[in-house]
Design a protein around this motif. Structure first.
Motif, PDB file in Angstrom:
ATOM      1  N   LYS A  62      -2.220  12.154 -36.547  1.00 20.83           N
ATOM      2  CA  LYS A  62      -2.153  13.615 -36.496  1.00 20.83           C
ATOM      3  C   LYS A  62      -3.544  14.216 -36.324  1.00 20.83           C
ATOM      4  O   LYS A  62      -3.739  15.139 -35.514  1.00 20.83           O
ATOM      5  CB  LYS A  62      -1.501  14.159 -37.772  1.00 20.83           C
ATOM      6  N   ASP A  63      -4.499  13.699 -37.089  1.00 25.89           N
ATOM      7  CA  ASP A  63      -5.862  14.238 -37.017  1.00 25.89           C
ATOM      8  C   ASP A  63      -6.450  14.046 -35.617  1.00 25.89           C
ATOM      9  O   ASP A  63      -7.111  14.942 -35.083  1.00 25.89           O
ATOM     10  CB  ASP A  63      -6.748  13.551 -38.062  1.00 25.89           C
ATOM     11  N   LEU A  64      -6.210  12.879 -35.013  1.00 23.23           N
ATOM     12  CA  LEU A  64      -6.727  12.621 -33.670  1.00 23.23           C
ATOM     13  C   LEU A  64      -6.062  13.531 -32.641  1.00 23.23           C
ATOM     14  O   LEU A  64      -6.710  14.020 -31.710  1.00 23.23           O
ATOM     15  CB  LEU A  64      -6.506  11.155 -33.298  1.00 23.23           C
ATOM     16  N   ALA A  65      -4.767  13.769 -32.822  1.00 22.54           N
ATOM     17  CA  ALA A  65      -4.049  14.638 -31.881  1.00 22.54           C
ATOM     18  C   ALA A  65      -4.560  16.071 -31.959  1.00 22.54           C
ATOM     19  O   ALA A  65      -4.688  16.759 -30.936  1.00 22.54           O
ATOM     20  CB  ALA A  65      -2.552  14.586 -32.174  1.00 22.54           C
ATOM     21  N   LEU A  66      -4.886  16.517 -33.173  1.00 22.60           N
ATOM     22  CA  LEU A  66      -5.376  17.885 -33.347  1.00 22.60           C
ATOM     23  C   LEU A  66      -6.787  18.061 -32.791  1.00 22.60           C
ATOM     24  O   LEU A  66      -7.239  19.191 -32.619  1.00 22.60           O
ATOM     25  CB  LEU A  66      -5.334  18.274 -34.826  1.00 22.60           C
ATOM     26  N   GLU A  67      -7.466  16.956 -32.514  1.00 20.04           N
ATOM     27  CA  GLU A  67      -8.766  17.057 -31.842  1.00 20.04           C
ATOM     28  C   GLU A  67      -8.582  17.344 -30.352  1.00 20.04           C
ATOM     29  O   GLU A  67      -9.500  17.838 -29.689  1.00 20.04           O
ATOM     30  CB  GLU A  67      -9.553  15.756 -32.014  1.00 20.04           C
ATOM     31  N   LYS A  68      -7.397  17.040 -29.830  1.00 18.72           N
ATOM     32  CA  LYS A  68      -7.116  17.246 -28.411  1.00 18.72           C
ATOM     33  C   LYS A  68      -6.352  18.537 -28.147  1.00 18.72           C
ATOM     34  O   LYS A  68      -6.346  19.028 -27.014  1.00 18.72           O
ATOM     35  CB  LYS A  68      -6.304  16.061 -27.858  1.00 18.72           C
ATOM     36  N   VAL A 108       2.159  18.863 -30.705  1.00 18.31           N
ATOM     37  CA  VAL A 108       1.371  19.911 -31.330  1.00 18.31           C
ATOM     38  C   VAL A 108       1.797  21.249 -30.750  1.00 18.31           C
ATOM     39  O   VAL A 108       1.761  21.449 -29.533  1.00 18.31           O
ATOM     40  CB  VAL A 108      -0.137  19.687 -31.094  1.00 18.31           C
ATOM     41  N   ARG A 109       2.213  22.146 -31.623  1.00 17.71           N
ATOM     42  CA  ARG A 109       2.647  23.484 -31.188  1.00 17.71           C
ATOM     43  C   ARG A 109       1.447  24.410 -31.150  1.00 17.71           C
ATOM     44  O   ARG A 109       0.796  24.641 -32.164  1.00 17.71           O
ATOM     45  CB  ARG A 109       3.721  24.032 -32.126  1.00 17.71           C
ATOM     46  N   GLU A 110       1.183  24.940 -29.962  1.00 20.03           N
ATOM     47  CA  GLU A 110       0.121  25.918 -29.781  1.00 20.03           C
ATOM     48  C   GLU A 110       0.750  27.296 -29.567  1.00 20.03           C
ATOM     49  O   GLU A 110       1.963  27.457 -29.675  1.00 20.03           O
ATOM     50  CB  GLU A 110      -0.767  25.509 -28.612  1.00 20.03           C
ATOM     51  N   GLU A 111      -0.073  28.269 -29.235  1.00 17.97           N
ATOM     52  CA  GLU A 111       0.425  29.640 -29.131  1.00 17.97           C
ATOM     53  C   GLU A 111       1.408  29.805 -27.982  1.00 17.97           C
ATOM     54  O   GLU A 111       2.448  30.452 -28.135  1.00 17.97           O
ATOM     55  CB  GLU A 111      -0.745  30.607 -28.951  1.00 17.97           C
ATOM     56  N   THR A 112       1.100  29.215 -26.840  1.00 15.13           N
ATOM     57  CA  THR A 112       1.949  29.407 -25.661  1.00 15.13           C
ATOM     58  C   THR A 112       2.560  28.119 -25.131  1.00 15.13           C
ATOM     59  O   THR A 112       3.309  28.163 -24.159  1.00 15.13           O
ATOM     60  CB  THR A 112       1.130  30.056 -24.528  1.00 15.13           C
ATOM     61  N   GLN A 113       2.234  26.961 -25.739  1.00 15.70           N
ATOM     62  CA  GLN A 113       2.735  25.702 -25.215  1.00 15.70           C
ATOM     63  C   GLN A 113       2.836  24.657 -26.320  1.00 15.70           C
ATOM     64  O   GLN A 113       2.287  24.822 -27.399  1.00 15.70           O
ATOM     65  CB  GLN A 113       1.821  25.177 -24.108  1.00 15.70           C
ATOM     66  N   ILE A 114       3.551  23.574 -25.990  1.00 17.11           N
ATOM     67  CA  ILE A 114       3.635  22.415 -26.882  1.00 17.11           C
ATOM     68  C   ILE A 114       2.974  21.251 -26.165  1.00 17.11           C
ATOM     69  O   ILE A 114       3.359  20.881 -25.050  1.00 17.11           O
ATOM     70  CB  ILE A 114       5.088  22.071 -27.235  1.00 17.11           C
ATOM     71  N   SER A 115       1.944  20.673 -26.781  1.00 17.80           N
ATOM     72  CA  SER A 115       1.234  19.532 -26.208  1.00 17.80           C
ATOM     73  C   SER A 115       1.766  18.242 -26.823  1.00 17.80           C
ATOM     74  O   SER A 115       1.957  18.153 -28.038  1.00 17.80           O
ATOM     75  CB  SER A 115      -0.270  19.641 -26.463  1.00 17.80           C
ATOM     76  N   THR A 116       2.019  17.245 -25.972  1.00 21.37           N
ATOM     77  CA  THR A 116       2.456  15.931 -26.428  1.00 21.37           C
ATOM     78  C   THR A 116       1.328  14.938 -26.198  1.00 21.37           C
ATOM     79  O   THR A 116       0.910  14.728 -25.058  1.00 21.37           O
ATOM     80  CB  THR A 116       3.717  15.474 -25.672  1.00 21.37           C
ATOM     81  N   ILE A 117       0.820  14.355 -27.288  1.00 25.35           N
ATOM     82  CA  ILE A 117      -0.292  13.403 -27.207  1.00 25.35           C
ATOM     83  C   ILE A 117       0.220  12.021 -27.606  1.00 25.35           C
ATOM     84  O   ILE A 117       0.790  11.860 -28.690  1.00 25.35           O
ATOM     85  CB  ILE A 117      -1.460  13.820 -28.126  1.00 25.35           C
ATOM     86  N   VAL A 118       0.037  11.041 -26.702  1.00 24.43           N
ATOM     87  CA  VAL A 118       0.442   9.661 -26.969  1.00 24.43           C
ATOM     88  C   VAL A 118      -0.811   8.859 -27.313  1.00 24.43           C
ATOM     89  O   VAL A 118      -1.765   8.812 -26.530  1.00 24.43           O
ATOM     90  CB  VAL A 118       1.157   9.042 -25.756  1.00 24.43           C
ATOM     91  N   GLY A 120      -6.326   4.034 -31.653  1.00 23.31           N
ATOM     92  CA  GLY A 120      -6.429   5.485 -31.559  1.00 23.31           C
ATOM     93  C   GLY A 120      -6.736   6.003 -30.173  1.00 23.31           C
ATOM     94  O   GLY A 120      -6.963   7.210 -29.990  1.00 23.31           O
ATOM     95  N   GLU A 121      -6.724   5.125 -29.160  1.00 19.55           N
ATOM     96  CA  GLU A 121      -7.007   5.565 -27.790  1.00 19.55           C
ATOM     97  C   GLU A 121      -5.921   6.523 -27.308  1.00 19.55           C
ATOM     98  O   GLU A 121      -4.725   6.289 -27.494  1.00 19.55           O
ATOM     99  CB  GLU A 121      -7.066   4.346 -26.873  1.00 19.55           C
ATOM    100  N   VAL A 122      -6.337   7.632 -26.677  1.00 18.96           N
ATOM    101  CA  VAL A 122      -5.388   8.600 -26.118  1.00 18.96           C
ATOM    102  C   VAL A 122      -4.889   8.059 -24.786  1.00 18.96           C
ATOM    103  O   VAL A 122      -5.670   7.863 -23.849  1.00 18.96           O
ATOM    104  CB  VAL A 122      -6.038   9.980 -25.921  1.00 18.96           C
ATOM    105  N   ARG A 123      -3.597   7.797 -24.697  1.00 11.81           N
ATOM    106  CA  ARG A 123      -3.033   7.210 -23.487  1.00 11.81           C
ATOM    107  C   ARG A 123      -2.413   8.252 -22.560  1.00 11.81           C
ATOM    108  O   ARG A 123      -2.327   8.029 -21.356  1.00 11.81           O
ATOM    109  CB  ARG A 123      -1.983   6.160 -23.869  1.00 11.81           C
ATOM    110  N   LYS A 124      -1.976   9.375 -23.136  1.00  9.71           N
ATOM    111  CA  LYS A 124      -1.339  10.388 -22.294  1.00  9.71           C
ATOM    112  C   LYS A 124      -1.322  11.720 -23.023  1.00  9.71           C
ATOM    113  O   LYS A 124      -1.128  11.777 -24.233  1.00  9.71           O
ATOM    114  CB  LYS A 124       0.094   9.961 -21.944  1.00  9.71           C
TER     115      LYS A 124
END
Length: 231
Positions: A101-107, A128-138, A144-148
């Protein structure tokens, strides 16, 4: 002289034969299963699970940390003719859910909506729910490498229209009730919507008495709420 040379040659051949026997005592015999297992483990490590005879080879299944393998060992010369991966062992996840979760919130700046773990891929999927969009971090659960990263807009819902309260009193009934106050000719009847059910404004004129009034009738209860007389 010739006799001595013949005897020397015979001695040399005999010595060579003894040396070959000492170096390759079983060259004409098949290796055992135990020897095949020892050869495989010496070369590749791990632990033998089972060994079977299959034609001219031994099929040795063995387990290593990264998966289960099959090696084919020639029964005549003890050489490994082929080795293949049967089943890969899933990598043990290293990251905790909180770390993911912490790594995703950095993105993506926002709040974590959901998190799930895919054991087969050893991945975390964090939404992650943002103001106008939902970001999906894999994320790789191993390092902990961000794949997508992908985004989708949040669809804003239009406010639902409040259903119009049911009118118990109809327009004709409101006119009839209004004529209890002033009997005469109907000039106009208008419905006005309110939070408590609405009301009718009924305008009546009496030519004989030369009176004119606007009577307010509650659309639910049928009460006369007010009467406005015109001079």
């Amino acid at each position: 002289m010739r006799k001595w040379m013949v005897m020397a040659s015979a001695t040399i051949l005999l010595g060579a034969g003894v040396l070959v026997f000492l170096l390759f005592p079983n060259s004409s015999e098949e290796i055992t299963m135990e020897q095949a297992n020892e050869t495989v483990i010496t070369l590749y490590g791990g632990e033998v699970e089972q060994t079977t005879e299959s034609g001219k080879v031994y099929s040795v299944e063995f387990q290593r940390a990264d998966g289960r393998y099959l090696a084919l060992v020639n029964r005549q010369n003890g050489q490994v003719e082929n080795m293949e991966l049967i089943e890969k062992t899933a990598m043990a996840k290293e990251l905790t859910e909180q770390q993911a979760k912490d790594l995703a919130l950095e993105k993506a700046e926002g709040t974590v909506d959901s998190i799930s773990y895919d054991e087969g891929r050893n991945e975390y999927e964090v939404k992650v729910r943002e103001e106008t969009q939902i970001s999906t971090i894999v994320l790789s659960a191993a390092n902990g490498e961000v794949r997508k990263i992908s985004q989708e807009p949040i669809e804003t819902e239009s406010p639902a229209e409040e259903p119009e309260p049911e009118r118990i009193i109809t327009r004709d009934e409101a006119v009839r009730l209004a004529k209890n106050t002033l009997d005469g000719e109907l000039q106009e009847a208008e419905f006005v919507q309110t939070e408590d059910g609405g009301y009718y404004l009924v305008e009546i004129e009496n030519d004989q008495t030369e009176q004119e009034a606007t009577i307010q009738i509650h659309a639910i209860r049928g009460d006369t709420m007010s009467v406005e007389w015109d001079d």
